[in-house]
Design a protein around this motif. Structure first.
Motif, short mmCIF file in Angstrom:
data_model
loop_
_atom_site.label_atom_id
_atom_site.label_comp_id
_atom_site.label_asym_id
_atom_site.label_seq_id
_atom_site.Cartn_x
_atom_site.Cartn_y
_atom_site.Cartn_z
N UNK A 54 0.75 -0.93 0.99
CA UNK A 54 -0.22 -0.23 0.37
C UNK A 54 0.61 1.15 -0.07
N UNK A 55 0.46 2.55 -0.81
CA UNK A 55 1.55 3.38 -1.22
C UNK A 55 1.87 3.72 0.33
N UNK A 56 2.28 5.37 0.70
CA UNK A 56 2.74 5.56 1.12
C UNK A 56 1.45 6.98 1.13
N UNK A 57 0.76 7.31 2.38
CA UNK A 57 -0.40 8.15 2.04
C UNK A 57 -1.54 7.27 1.78
N UNK A 58 -1.41 6.41 0.85
CA UNK A 58 -2.81 5.40 0.56
C UNK A 58 -3.45 4.96 2.28
N UNK A 59 -4.96 4.88 1.81
CA UNK A 59 -5.65 4.36 2.55
C UNK A 59 -6.03 2.61 2.83
N UNK A 60 -5.73 2.07 1.17
CA UNK A 60 -5.97 0.92 1.20
C UNK A 60 -5.14 -0.36 -0.40
N UNK A 61 -5.62 -1.20 -0.22
CA UNK A 61 -5.22 -2.00 -1.17
C UNK A 61 -5.78 -2.75 -1.40
N UNK A 62 -5.51 -3.27 -2.35
CA UNK A 62 -6.47 -5.44 -2.64
C UNK A 62 -5.89 -6.08 -2.72
N UNK A 63 -6.26 -7.05 -2.85
CA UNK A 63 -5.71 -9.16 -2.78
C UNK A 63 -6.55 -9.63 -3.68
N UNK A 64 -6.37 -9.49 -5.15
CA UNK A 64 -7.17 -10.07 -6.35
C UNK A 64 -7.09 -11.67 -6.04
N UNK A 65 -8.10 -12.21 -5.22
CA UNK A 65 -7.72 -13.89 -6.30
C UNK A 65 -8.76 -14.15 -6.92
N UNK A 66 -8.65 -15.58 -7.65
CA UNK A 66 -9.48 -15.99 -8.98
C UNK A 66 -10.40 -16.79 -8.19
N UNK A 67 -11.22 -16.99 -8.74
CA UNK A 67 -12.34 -18.17 -8.98
C UNK A 67 -12.77 -18.51 -10.12
N UNK A 68 -13.11 -20.25 -9.99
CA UNK A 68 -12.87 -21.27 -10.52
C UNK A 68 -14.13 -21.31 -10.97
N UNK A 69 -15.13 -21.13 -11.87
CA UNK A 69 -16.01 -21.01 -13.13
C UNK A 69 -16.26 -22.73 -13.58
#
Length: 112
Positions: A54-69
């Motif tokens: 999460x970059x400096x001065x940012x308040x969030x970041x995202x973790x992507x997880x792939x779902x198999x259909x």
């Protein structure tokens, strides 16, 4: 929803309170619940580097997880993402659970 084939994404948001003047990093991992690792979702350890920055001065970041259909009528399934080994932060809540929603119709029983 999982979809009928291919992959979709589930996104876990990691939030900071307050923002940090320095970049914050955490390691993350997936943990099977009722969802099968590798079958219902692609586990984090197959995705290469499992570090969220999460970059400096940012308040969030995202973790992507792939779902198999798939096209299987099945119960909704769960898995968990856990964060650990923080840099420039303290972890307040280390895990979150996702539910993969069945989108292939109702479950049926073959019992008579």
């Amino acid at each position: 929803e999982e979809g009928s084939d291919g992959t979709t994404h589930s996104t876990f948001t990691v939030s900071l309170s307050p923002a940090s003047a320095e970049p914050v990093s955490v390691k993350y991992r997936t943990n099977a619940g009722t969802a099968k690792s590798g079958g219902d979702y692609i586990p984090a350890d197959e995705l290469g580097d499992r570090t969220l920055v999460i970059p400096a001065l940012s308040i969030s970041g995202e973790i992507p997880i792939r779902i198999r259909g798939d096209a299987d009528a099945e119960a909704d399934e769960t898995f968990t993402v856990t964060i650990e080994k923080p840099s420039n932060a303290v972890i307040g809540d280390a895990s979150g659970t996702a539910t993969i929603l069945n989108d292939d119709g109702p479950l049926t029983s073959s019992r008579q």
